[in-house]
Design an enzyme around this catalytic site. Structure first.
Site, PDB file in Angstrom:
ATOM      1  N   GLU B  75       0.811  -1.212   0.000  1.00  0.00           N
ATOM      2  CA  GLU B  75       0.000   0.000   0.000  1.00  0.00           C
ATOM      3  C   GLU B  75       0.851   1.271   0.000  1.00  0.00           C
ATOM      4  O   GLU B  75       0.398   2.323  -0.446  1.00  0.00           O
ATOM      5  CB  GLU B  75      -0.955   0.018   1.190  1.00  0.00           C
ATOM      6  CG  GLU B  75      -2.060  -1.038   1.118  1.00  0.00           C
ATOM      7  CD  GLU B  75      -1.653  -2.379   1.692  1.00  0.00           C
ATOM      8  OE1 GLU B  75      -0.444  -2.600   1.952  1.00  0.00           O
ATOM      9  OE2 GLU B  75      -2.556  -3.234   1.890  1.00  0.00           O
ATOM     10  N   PHE B 137     -10.696  -6.847  15.013  1.00  0.00           N
ATOM     11  CA  PHE B 137      -9.680  -7.380  14.114  1.00  0.00           C
ATOM     12  C   PHE B 137      -9.403  -6.382  12.991  1.00  0.00           C
ATOM     13  O   PHE B 137     -10.321  -5.870  12.360  1.00  0.00           O
ATOM     14  CB  PHE B 137     -10.157  -8.722  13.535  1.00  0.00           C
ATOM     15  CG  PHE B 137      -9.191  -9.297  12.538  1.00  0.00           C
ATOM     16  CD1 PHE B 137      -7.900  -9.663  12.938  1.00  0.00           C
ATOM     17  CD2 PHE B 137      -9.544  -9.451  11.209  1.00  0.00           C
ATOM     18  CE1 PHE B 137      -6.994 -10.169  12.021  1.00  0.00           C
ATOM     19  CE2 PHE B 137      -8.641  -9.968  10.292  1.00  0.00           C
ATOM     20  CZ  PHE B 137      -7.359 -10.328  10.699  1.00  0.00           C
ATOM     21  N   GLN B 138      -8.150  -6.092  12.768  1.00  0.00           N
ATOM     22  CA  GLN B 138      -7.703  -5.147  11.735  1.00  0.00           C
ATOM     23  C   GLN B 138      -8.319  -3.762  11.883  1.00  0.00           C
ATOM     24  O   GLN B 138      -8.619  -3.090  10.911  1.00  0.00           O
ATOM     25  CB  GLN B 138      -7.951  -5.713  10.329  1.00  0.00           C
ATOM     26  CG  GLN B 138      -7.104  -6.944  10.075  1.00  0.00           C
ATOM     27  CD  GLN B 138      -7.023  -7.344   8.621  1.00  0.00           C
ATOM     28  OE1 GLN B 138      -7.961  -7.154   7.859  1.00  0.00           O
ATOM     29  NE2 GLN B 138      -5.882  -7.906   8.237  1.00  0.00           N
ATOM     30  N   LYS B 187     -17.146  -0.896   6.967  1.00  0.00           N
ATOM     31  CA  LYS B 187     -17.638  -1.987   6.126  1.00  0.00           C
ATOM     32  C   LYS B 187     -19.157  -1.987   5.977  1.00  0.00           C
ATOM     33  O   LYS B 187     -19.679  -2.154   4.872  1.00  0.00           O
ATOM     34  CB  LYS B 187     -17.183  -3.317   6.740  1.00  0.00           C
ATOM     35  CG  LYS B 187     -17.659  -4.517   5.979  1.00  0.00           C
ATOM     36  CD  LYS B 187     -17.126  -5.804   6.577  1.00  0.00           C
ATOM     37  CE  LYS B 187     -17.677  -6.979   5.771  1.00  0.00           C
ATOM     38  NZ  LYS B 187     -17.200  -8.252   6.289  1.00  0.00           N
ATOM     39  N   MET B 495      24.396   8.911   0.362  1.00  0.00           N
ATOM     40  CA  MET B 495      24.279  10.198   1.046  1.00  0.00           C
ATOM     41  C   MET B 495      24.680  10.067   2.511  1.00  0.00           C
ATOM     42  O   MET B 495      25.301  10.961   3.087  1.00  0.00           O
ATOM     43  CB  MET B 495      22.852  10.741   0.910  1.00  0.00           C
ATOM     44  CG  MET B 495      22.683  12.159   1.408  1.00  0.00           C
ATOM     45  SD  MET B 495      23.800  13.324   0.578  1.00  0.00           S
ATOM     46  CE  MET B 495      22.761  13.935  -0.736  1.00  0.00           C
TER      47      MET B 495
HETATM   48  C1  LIG Z   1      12.691   5.915   4.405  1.00  0.00           C
HETATM   49  C2  LIG Z   1      14.008   6.574   4.619  1.00  0.00           C
HETATM   50  N1  LIG Z   1      14.907   6.032   5.470  1.00  0.00           N
HETATM   51  C3  LIG Z   1      16.113   6.613   5.668  1.00  0.00           C
HETATM   52  C4  LIG Z   1      16.426   7.785   5.021  1.00  0.00           C
HETATM   53  C5  LIG Z   1      17.784   8.448   5.250  1.00  0.00           C
HETATM   54  N2  LIG Z   1      18.582   8.455   4.024  1.00  0.00           N
HETATM   55  C6  LIG Z   1      18.639   9.537   3.204  1.00  0.00           C
HETATM   56  S1  LIG Z   1      19.585   9.277   1.854  1.00  0.00           S
HETATM   57  C7  LIG Z   1      19.973   7.722   2.347  1.00  0.00           C
HETATM   58  C8  LIG Z   1      20.862   6.849   1.528  1.00  0.00           C
HETATM   59  C9  LIG Z   1      20.252   6.454   0.239  1.00  0.00           C
HETATM   60  O1  LIG Z   1      21.049   5.447  -0.357  1.00  0.00           O
HETATM   61  P1  LIG Z   1      20.786   4.998  -1.839  1.00  0.00           P
HETATM   62  O2  LIG Z   1      19.349   4.712  -2.032  1.00  0.00           O
HETATM   63  O3  LIG Z   1      21.729   3.927  -2.214  1.00  0.00           O
HETATM   64  O4  LIG Z   1      21.093   6.333  -2.651  1.00  0.00           O
HETATM   65  P2  LIG Z   1      22.525   7.068  -2.844  1.00  0.00           P
HETATM   66  O5  LIG Z   1      22.607   8.126  -1.785  1.00  0.00           O
HETATM   67  O6  LIG Z   1      23.592   6.048  -2.711  1.00  0.00           O
HETATM   68  O7  LIG Z   1      22.439   7.661  -4.190  1.00  0.00           O
HETATM   69  C10 LIG Z   1      19.356   7.415   3.573  1.00  0.00           C
HETATM   70  C11 LIG Z   1      19.506   6.157   4.312  1.00  0.00           C
HETATM   71  C12 LIG Z   1      15.448   8.332   4.164  1.00  0.00           C
HETATM   72  N3  LIG Z   1      15.637   9.480   3.522  1.00  0.00           N
HETATM   73  N4  LIG Z   1      14.257   7.704   3.970  1.00  0.00           N
END
Ligand SMILES: Cc1ncc(C[n+]2csc(CCOP(=O)(O)OP(=O)(O)O)c2C)c(N)n1
Ligand SMILES: [Mg+2]
Lengths: 172, 585
Positions: B75, B137-138, B187, B495
Site C-alpha cells: 500500500e 480485528f484489523q 464496512k 548520502m
Molecule cells: C525511508 C528513509 N529512510 C532513511 C532515510 C535516510 N537516508 C537519506 S539518503 C539515504 C541513503 C540512500 O542510499 P541509496 O538509495 O543507495 O542512494 P545514494 O545516496 O547512494 O544515491 C538514507 C539512508 C530516508 N531518507 N528515507
C-alpha cells in the site's frame, strides 16, 4: 513613577474560533497546537448559536510571529469557519470556576465573606468544606482562588475562558 | 471475512445521467456509490490493494472494469504511485487500502504527499461502525493516525453522505494549497443502501478564503522591484502546482531578472535559458547561492524558505528586501521575514505584477553572476572505464533529449539528478522534497507513466532506496507499465556515506551495501521485467538506448558508478548559504 509600559515580546492572546461541531474538528485543533509546539493556556468549546457549529475560545501566548502562525494555521483547517484574535478588540470574556475549600466552623464565616465580596455563590456545603462558584474575567477568578488558597483548597475546576466581541463599540 | 450479500440489480454502473437534473438520484449501496462517484470524477486509475472490509468495493470493481484498478504490491507503493500520477498530470491521485495494516501502510505515502502539497484522495476501509473502538480485528484509528499529515479527513457513517463527501474531498485536495484527503469507509456503510445525487454540487467548505485584496501588495511589490539593481527570482513548487510556469517566464523575460528554482521548482523555468541559475540550496549551484546572498530584491514565488534553502537562517539573503507570493498565508513570515507578502494564486498574481514592472537595468549584476558561473561551474571528472555518477545523469539527459519525466528516489543520485539533468519542462521532475522518502521513486514513476502514456519515464534510484519498494516490479509487469529504472549503484547508502566521510571521521557505520546487494538484473528477470547491467560508459549508453525502445514492461538498468563520489557544492549543516563548499579540484 512607573516605567513606561514595555510591550513584552511574549504576550497572551484570546482566539475565538467558529468550527464544525465534531470531535474530529476538536482533535485537529488540539493536534495542531501539540504538533507545532504552540501553547494552549486554556481551551473551551461548546455548541454555538447553530447546532452544527461549535464556538471555541483558546487562550495562548507567544510573540507576534507565533500568534500570527497559530491563527493562520488554524484558518487553514477545513472545519474552521472563522478565527479571530480578540486580544486588541473590545470584547467580553468570562470564566467559571468551582472551588472546594476547607471550611471548618472557625473559618467558615470568613470564607463566606470573601465569597460575598467576589459576588460568588455557594453551591455546596459540608461540615468541613464549602464549594464556591465564581464567574468573571480571569483576573477575578485568579484573585478569588488566591484569596481562598490560605484556607486550604480541596479541589478547583475551571472552564477556561470564553469570549466574544463587544457589539456596541461607540462611546456611551 | 464474512460473506455479506451485495445487492446487484444493476450490475454495471451507468454514466448517462447528464440529461437529468439535480434531483436525479441513484439508490445504490455504499460500495457502488464509491465507484460511481469516482467514475463521475473522471478518475482514470485507482492504485489499491484489497482486504476484508473492502471486498465489497472490489466486488463492484469486478463488475465495472471501466474504472482502471491497479493492484500494487504494497500500500505504500499505492500512495506513492497515486502521488506520482498527481505530480505528472496535475490531477488528483487516488489510492485505496483495506483497514488496519492496509491503512497504516499508506501513512508514509500520505506524509510524503502532504509535505510536498500533492492532491490525493486516499480511501481506507474501516471495521463496521458498531465495532469501531473495540480493538476489533484489523482496526486502526487511521483518521487519528493521519490527522497531522492530511489536509482533511472523513469517517463516512452513512452511504447517503458518501457522494457529497467524495465530491468535497476531490475539491479540497486540489483547492488552494493542495494536499492529501483521507476517507475512511466502515464496512457496513459500504454494504447498506443510500442515495447518490450525481448532479448535485455540495456547498464546499474550506476552499481557500483569501481575505485580502492583493492589488495593493502587488503595487508595493512592483515599486520595490522597479528599484532593484540586483533582483533575483526564487521559484518553488508552487509555480508547478499553480500551473504558472508561463506567467513566471513572462515576469522573468520582462524584468530580465535571473531565476533560481528550488528542488521542487525544477522545470518551472527552462534551465537552458541564459537567465537561469539552476537550483539553489544545500546542493544548489554556486551562482544561485551567491546570488541569493548578494541580491537586493528577492522575489519568492510559491516557495517556502525551507531550511534546505536558507542554510543558517539568520544569515540568509541579508542584503535583500523580500517579496513573497504564496497561496498559503501560513507560509508568510514563517521562517524568514518578508517586506511585501502577496497572498493568492500565483497564476493570477504574476501577470498583474508583470504588467506593473519595467525592464530592469541588470548588466552589472549579470557580470557578477557570469563570473560566479565561470569560476564555479558544476563539474566532475569522467575518465576511463569508470562511470562517474554525474555522467550517468548527463547521459540520461542527452539520450532522452531532456524530454523524459524524471522521477527520483532520495539520496546522492537525487541531488545529481537535480543538478545534471537539464529540465526544460514543468511536471517533468518528480521527487520527494519535503519528507525525503526513500522508496518513493520507482512507484511514483509508475504512477507518472500511468498518467502520461507515451512519454518516457525514467526512475533514477539508489541501490538502497530501490530495495524499499522494488516489489512494485510485479505491478509494473502485470500492468505493462514501461518505466525505466536506472539504479545508480554505488554500493552504499551514498548520502549517508558522504555525511559520514565529511562529518563522522569516515566511520561508515551501516552504510555499506555492497556485499549484501542483490543481483538487480536477476531480480528484474525474476519478476518478468528486463534487466541489464552497465559497468562502462559504453555499456551504459547502449543499455539506455535499448531501454528507451521498450514500451510494454519495466526495464531495470543496474549502473555501476564510481563509489565514493560526493555531491558538491554543499552548504554544510549549520552554515550560511555563501559558506558552501565547492567541488575539491
Ligand atoms: C525511508 C528513509 N529512510 C532513511 C532515510 C535516510 N537516508 C537519506 S539518503 C539515504 C541513503 C540512500 O542510499 P541509496 O538509495 O543507495 O542512494 P545514494 O545516496 O547512494 O544515491 C538514507 C539512508 C530516508 N531518507 N528515507
Ligand atoms: Mg547507493
Amino acid at each position: 513613577m512607573t516605567d513606561p509600559e514595555i510591550p513584552s515580546a511574549e504576550s497572551s492572546h484570546i482566539l475565538t474560533i467558529k468550527v464544525s461541531n465534531s470531535f474530529n474538528a476538536l482533535a485537529r485543533i488540539a493536534g495542531l497546537f501539540s504538533g507545532r509546539g504552540f501553547n494552549i493556556d486554556s481551551i473551551s468549546i461548546g455548541e454555538s448559536e447553530r447546532p452544527e457549529t461549535a464556538s471555541c475560545t483558546i487562550t495562548t501566548h507567544g510573540d507576534t510571529r507565533i500568534v500570527e502562525q497559530i491563527t493562520r494555521q488554524l484558518d487553514k483547517l477545513v472545519d474552521i469557519e472563522e478565527v479571530s484574535d480578540l486580544t486588541n478588540e473590545p470584547h467580553v470574556s468570562r470564566e467559571l470556576a468551582l472551588i472546594k475549600v476547607a471550611a471548618p466552623p472557625e473559618t467558615r464565616s470568613e470564607i463566606m465573606q470573601i465569597a460575598n465580596i467576589f459576588r460568588s455563590n455557594i453551591v455546596d456545603i459540608s461540615p468541613a468544606t464549602l464549594t464556591i462558584e465564581i464567574t468573571g474575567n480571569r483576573n477575578k477568578v485568579d484573585a478569588c482562588i488566591g484569596m481562598l488558597r490560605p484556607f486550604g483548597l480541596k479541589e478547583v475546576a475551571r472552564t477556561g475562558m470564553i469570549a466574544m466581541p463587544r457589539e456596541y463599540q461607540g462611546s456611551v | 471475512m464474512s460473506s455479506d450479500k451485495v445487492s446487484t440489480q444493476n450490475n454495471t454502473l451507468k454514466s448517462d445521467k447528464n440529461a437529468l437534473g439535480e434531483d436525479y438520484c441513484l439508490e445504490l449501496n455504499g460500495g457502488e456509490i464509491l465507484i460511481q462517484a469516482l467514475l463521475d470524477q473522471n478518475v482514470e486509475a485507482v492504485f489499491g490493494y484489497p482486504g476484508g472490509v473492502v471486498l465489497g468495493v472490489y466486488d463492484v470493481l469486478f463488475k465495472n472494469p471501466q474504472l482502471r484498478h491497479i493492484l500494487v504490491r504494497h500500500e505504500q507503493g499505492g500512495t506513492h504511485a497515486a502521488d506520482g500520477y498527481a505530480r505528472a498530470t496535475g490531477k488528483v491521485g487516488v489510492a485505496l487500502a483495506t483497514s488496519g495494516p492496509g491503512a497504516t501502510n499508506t501513512v508514509t505515502g500520505i506524509a510524503t504527499a502532504f509535505m510536498d502539497s500533492i492532491p490525493l484522495v486516499v480511501f481506507t476501509g474501516q471495521v463496521p461502525s458498531s465495532m469501531i473502538g473495540n480493538d476489533a480485528f484489523q482496526e486502526a484509528d487511521i483518521i487519528g493516525i493521519t490527522r497531522p499529515i492530511t489536509k482533511h479527513s472523513y469517517l463516512v457513517k452513512h452511504p447517503d453522505e458518501l457522494g457529497d463527501v467524495i465530491k468535497e474531498a476531490f475539491h479540497i485536495a486540489a483547492a488552494g494549497r493542495p494536499g492529501p484527503v483521507l476517507i475512511d469507509l466502515p464496512k457496513d456503510m459500504l454494504f447498506s443502501k443510500g442515495r447518490y445525487y450525481p448532479n448535485r454540487t455540495p456547498r464546499f467548505r474550506g476552499s481557500y478564503r483569501i481575505k485580502q485584496d492583493a492589488s495593493k501588495a502587488i503595487s508595493s511589490a512592483a515599486a520595490l522591484l522597479a528599484q532593484a539593481q540586483r533582483p533575483l527570482i526564487y521559484a518553488g513548487g508552487g509555480v508547478v502546482s499553480g500551473n504558472a510556469w508561463e506567467e513566471l517566464r513572462e515576469l522573468a523575460y520582462k524584468t530580465g531578472a535571473p531565476v533560481t528554482t528550488t528542488l521542487m521548482g525544477l522545470g518551472a523555468f527552462p534551465e537552458s535559458h541564459s537567465q537561469s541559475l539552476g537550483m539553489l540550496g544545500m546542493h544548489g549551484t554556486w551562482a544561485a547561492n551567491m546570488a541569493i546572498q548578494e541580491c537586493d530584491v528577492l522575489v519568492a514565488i510559491g516557495a517556502r524558505f525551507d531550511d534546505r534553502v536558507t542554510g543558517r537562517v539568520a544569515d540568509f539573503s541579508p542584503k535583500s528586501k523580500k517579496i513573497h507570493i504564496d497561496i498559503d498565508p501560513a507560509c508568510i513570515n514563517k521562517n524568514v521575514h518578508v517586506e511585501v507578502p502577496i497572498i493568492g494564486d500565483v497564476k493570477t498574481i504574476l501577470p498583474e505584477l508583470t504588467r506593473l514592472v519595467p525592464e530592469l537595468e541588470t548588466r552589472e549584476w549579470y557580470r557578477e553572476i557570469e563570473h560566479w558561473k565561470a569560476t564555479h561551474p558544476l563539474r566532475y571528472q569522467q575518465s576511463g572505464d569508470d562511470i562517474a555518477p554525474q555522467y550517468m545523469i548527463q547521459k540520461i539527459s542527452e539520450l532522452t533529449k531532456g524530454e523524459a519525466i524524471v522521477v527520483t528516489d532520495v539520496g546522492q543520485h537525487q541531488m545529481w539528478a537535480a543538478q545534471y539533468y537539464q529540465y526544460n519542462h514543468t511536471r517533468s521532475w518528480i521527487t520527494s522534497g519535503g519528507l525525503g522518502t526513500m522508496g518513493f521513486g520507482f512507484p511514483a514513476a509508475m504512477g507518472a507513466a500511468v498518467g502520461c502514456p507515451g512519454r518516457p519515464v525514467v526512475a533514477i534510484v539508489g541501490d538502497g532506496g530501490f530495495q524499499m519498494t522494488s516489489m512494485e516490479l510485479a505491478t509494473a509487469v502485470d500492468q505493462k507499465i514501461p518505466v525505466i529504472i536506472a539504479i545508480m549503484n554505488n554500493g552504499y547508502l551514498g548520502m549517508v556515506r558522504q555525511w559520514q566521510e565529511l562529518f563522522y571521521g569516515k566511520r561508515y557505520s551501516s552504510s555499506d551495501l555492497d556485499a549484501s546487494n542483490p543481483d538487480f538484473v536477476k531480480l528484474a528477470e525474476a519478476y518478468g521485467a528486463i534487466g541489464m547491467r552497465a559497468k562502462t560508459p559504453e555499456e551504459m549508453h547502449n543499455a539506455i538506448q535499448q531501454a528507451l525502445q521498450v514500451n510494454d514492461r519495466p526495464v531495470v538498468i543496474d549502473i555501476w558508478v564510481r563509489k565514493e563520489e560526493n555531491v558538491y557544492p554543499m552548504v554544510p549543516p549549520g552554515a550560511a548559504v555563501h559558506e558552501m563548499v565547492d567541488t575539491p579540484d
